[in-house]
Design a protein around this motif. Sequence first.
Motif, PDB file in Angstrom:
ATOM      1  N   LEU A  52      58.789  65.748  -1.543  1.00 27.52           N
ATOM      2  CA  LEU A  52      58.126  64.547  -2.051  1.00 27.52           C
ATOM      3  C   LEU A  52      58.364  63.310  -1.200  1.00 27.52           C
ATOM      4  CD1 LEU A  52      58.563  64.754  -5.910  1.00 27.52           C
ATOM      5  CD2 LEU A  52      56.458  64.842  -4.598  1.00 27.52           C
ATOM      6  N   ALA A  53      59.603  63.138  -0.748  1.00 23.74           N
ATOM      7  CA  ALA A  53      59.891  61.896  -0.045  1.00 23.74           C
ATOM      8  C   ALA A  53      59.296  61.914   1.367  1.00 23.74           C
ATOM      9  CB  ALA A  53      61.399  61.639  -0.015  1.00 23.74           C
ATOM     10  N   CYS A 394      50.687  56.742  -2.074  1.00 23.88           N
ATOM     11  CA  CYS A 394      50.101  58.074  -1.890  1.00 23.88           C
ATOM     12  C   CYS A 394      48.613  58.039  -2.214  1.00 23.88           C
ATOM     13  CB  CYS A 394      50.797  59.110  -2.781  1.00 23.88           C
ATOM     14  SG  CYS A 394      52.475  59.454  -2.253  1.00 23.88           S
ATOM     15  N   ILE A 395      48.249  57.297  -3.259  1.00 25.53           N
ATOM     16  CA  ILE A 395      46.835  57.202  -3.607  1.00 25.53           C
ATOM     17  C   ILE A 395      46.052  56.520  -2.485  1.00 25.53           C
ATOM     18  CG2 ILE A 395      45.199  56.088  -5.197  1.00 25.53           C
ATOM     19  CD1 ILE A 395      47.208  56.682  -7.443  1.00 25.53           C
ATOM     20  N   PHE A 396      46.643  55.463  -1.930  1.00 24.08           N
ATOM     21  CA  PHE A 396      45.972  54.812  -0.804  1.00 24.08           C
ATOM     22  C   PHE A 396      45.816  55.765   0.372  1.00 24.08           C
ATOM     23  CE2 PHE A 396      46.143  50.836  -2.992  1.00 24.08           C
ATOM     24  CZ  PHE A 396      45.123  50.099  -2.410  1.00 24.08           C
ATOM     25  N   PRO A 427      47.320  66.254   4.013  1.00 23.74           N
ATOM     26  CA  PRO A 427      46.265  65.467   3.359  1.00 23.74           C
ATOM     27  C   PRO A 427      46.046  65.861   1.895  1.00 23.74           C
ATOM     28  CG  PRO A 427      45.525  66.176   5.526  1.00 23.74           C
ATOM     29  CD  PRO A 427      46.805  66.904   5.242  1.00 23.74           C
ATOM     30  N   ILE A 428      46.043  67.150   1.605  1.00 18.67           N
ATOM     31  CA  ILE A 428      45.844  67.599   0.222  1.00 18.67           C
ATOM     32  C   ILE A 428      47.074  67.257  -0.601  1.00 18.67           C
ATOM     33  CG2 ILE A 428      45.405  69.614  -1.228  1.00 18.67           C
ATOM     34  CD1 ILE A 428      44.333  70.983   1.249  1.00 18.67           C
ATOM     35  N   TYR A 429      48.191  67.442   0.056  1.00 23.57           N
ATOM     36  CA  TYR A 429      49.454  67.240  -0.605  1.00 23.57           C
ATOM     37  C   TYR A 429      49.611  65.808  -1.106  1.00 23.57           C
ATOM     38  CZ  TYR A 429      54.130  68.731  -1.463  1.00 23.57           C
ATOM     39  OH  TYR A 429      55.274  69.100  -2.075  1.00 23.57           O
ATOM     40  N   PHE A 433      49.369  66.461  -5.022  1.00 25.13           N
ATOM     41  CA  PHE A 433      50.711  66.827  -5.481  1.00 25.13           C
ATOM     42  C   PHE A 433      51.657  65.643  -5.572  1.00 25.13           C
ATOM     43  CE2 PHE A 433      48.966  70.820  -4.173  1.00 25.13           C
ATOM     44  CZ  PHE A 433      49.440  71.686  -5.145  1.00 25.13           C
ATOM     45  N   CYS A 434      51.676  64.835  -4.515  1.00 20.27           N
ATOM     46  CA  CYS A 434      52.654  63.749  -4.509  1.00 20.27           C
ATOM     47  C   CYS A 434      52.503  62.815  -5.704  1.00 20.27           C
ATOM     48  CB  CYS A 434      52.591  62.958  -3.219  1.00 20.27           C
ATOM     49  SG  CYS A 434      53.510  63.744  -1.930  1.00 20.27           S
TER      50      CYS A 434
END
Length: 447
Positions: A52-53, A394-396, A427-429, A433-434
């Motif tokens: 995640l980080a 992450c959304i950005f 990119p998908i992650y 997911f993040c």
Amino acid sequence: MQRGQFSSRLGFILAASGSAVGLGNIWGFPTNAAENGGAAFLLMYIILAFLLAYPALMAELIIGRHTRSNMVTALQSIASSSRAKTAGKLTGLGGILAATFILCFYSIIAGWMIAFMLEPVAHFFGMEALGNWLTEFSLARNLGFSALFLSLTVLVISAGVEQGIEKWSQRLMPSLFVLLAALIVYVLLQDGAMQGLKHYLVPDFSQMADPQLIVRALGQAFFSLSLGVGTMLIYGSYIRSDENLPVVGALVTLTDTGVAFLAGMLVLPAIFVAQELGVTIYGGDGSLIAGPDLIFQVLPALFDGMGTTGLAVGFAFFVLMTIAAVTSSISMLEVPVAYTVETAGTSRIKATWLIGLGVFVCSAVVSMNFDALFGLVVTLTTEWAQPLLGVMLCIFAGWIFNRNSILSELKQGDAGVEQGLFWKVWPIYVKFFCPLLILLTFAQGFF
Ligand code: TRP
């Protein structure tokens, strides 16, 4: 206006690792591990750091280098709709505020580290009263030393990216590695150390599923990698264009988790060495003493018990802490300073001193109302702001930042990036997911 830039790959890696490696690694990580099942925590922390980080760190580095600006301007400029621009502005301002408030409480703790560093010196010269004043909790000491610490931070930042951040990271980080290694070797040779090592490295898997452990480990990973508040974004904006971002990001993550791991090899064995010397290491409820008491009571008691050698070891330990703190605090101060310089056109020196003064006022207010405010500021910034701003970043990166711009940004440092694993997964992650995993972990903490 000419923007600053790191002059070499090593310079960037040392600066970003300097930001990442801080009190969070040398104090936060070992105490969290001591409280949450030793190796079980270590394992969960390593998993979350890479799962995640690291992806979140990459989001910041890529956005930063692509836009070459502070967090507000950066998020606004990758957005195309006016709504997204507003969201970008708010997120950016939130990050800058969070970084500033983190510095408010960080400078208080870092001030204690300087005071504890000077105590063995006072002791050595027979100045007992001074030594006691340095280690006793008082408003005068807290204010004095956070002012001293902030002044050091301001001096480095006012000198700029290459002459300040990079130069000092290149001097201080190698010293930190050497000191840490020497202290580990010394402590591991003492009686009782092996018991501590066992406590640290043999996992109690029954604690792995404990929600508190997971939430703590995620918080630890985000704090430790300096995420969510634009620190890594602004450092990313100073990286040379031909640098391979996924690789340097991975090196920084590895260094950060590596130092946290090593700090555990120092602090947990030290606790049990202290026990050999008769120091109480278990609290009333039978669990290991952790939190501030560990660093400011158990360890000093250990150094005391070691006589004259203890003075040198204690001094070295708190020098290590102080170095770790300075290379981190400069990265916090750079966030509001870069924003002010880039949007208001203030000179760097003026902006740095003014903001430094503002931070000091804030930390003085916190010091004067310590019981009411300290914990509150820590919780609001690290447990609320950091994960939520991390989700926004992450959304950005995943939804708003144009995919082709990201790809061409990465291609500058690695022409074959499109065929590599990073581009297949990240990119998908970062899109799905993040944000989901961060929100889930975050929400779990409340139920
Ligand atoms: N990562 C540092 C530590 O472990 C602290 C730090 C530096 C930080 N910059 C930050 C934490 C930005 C949160 C946000 O001590």
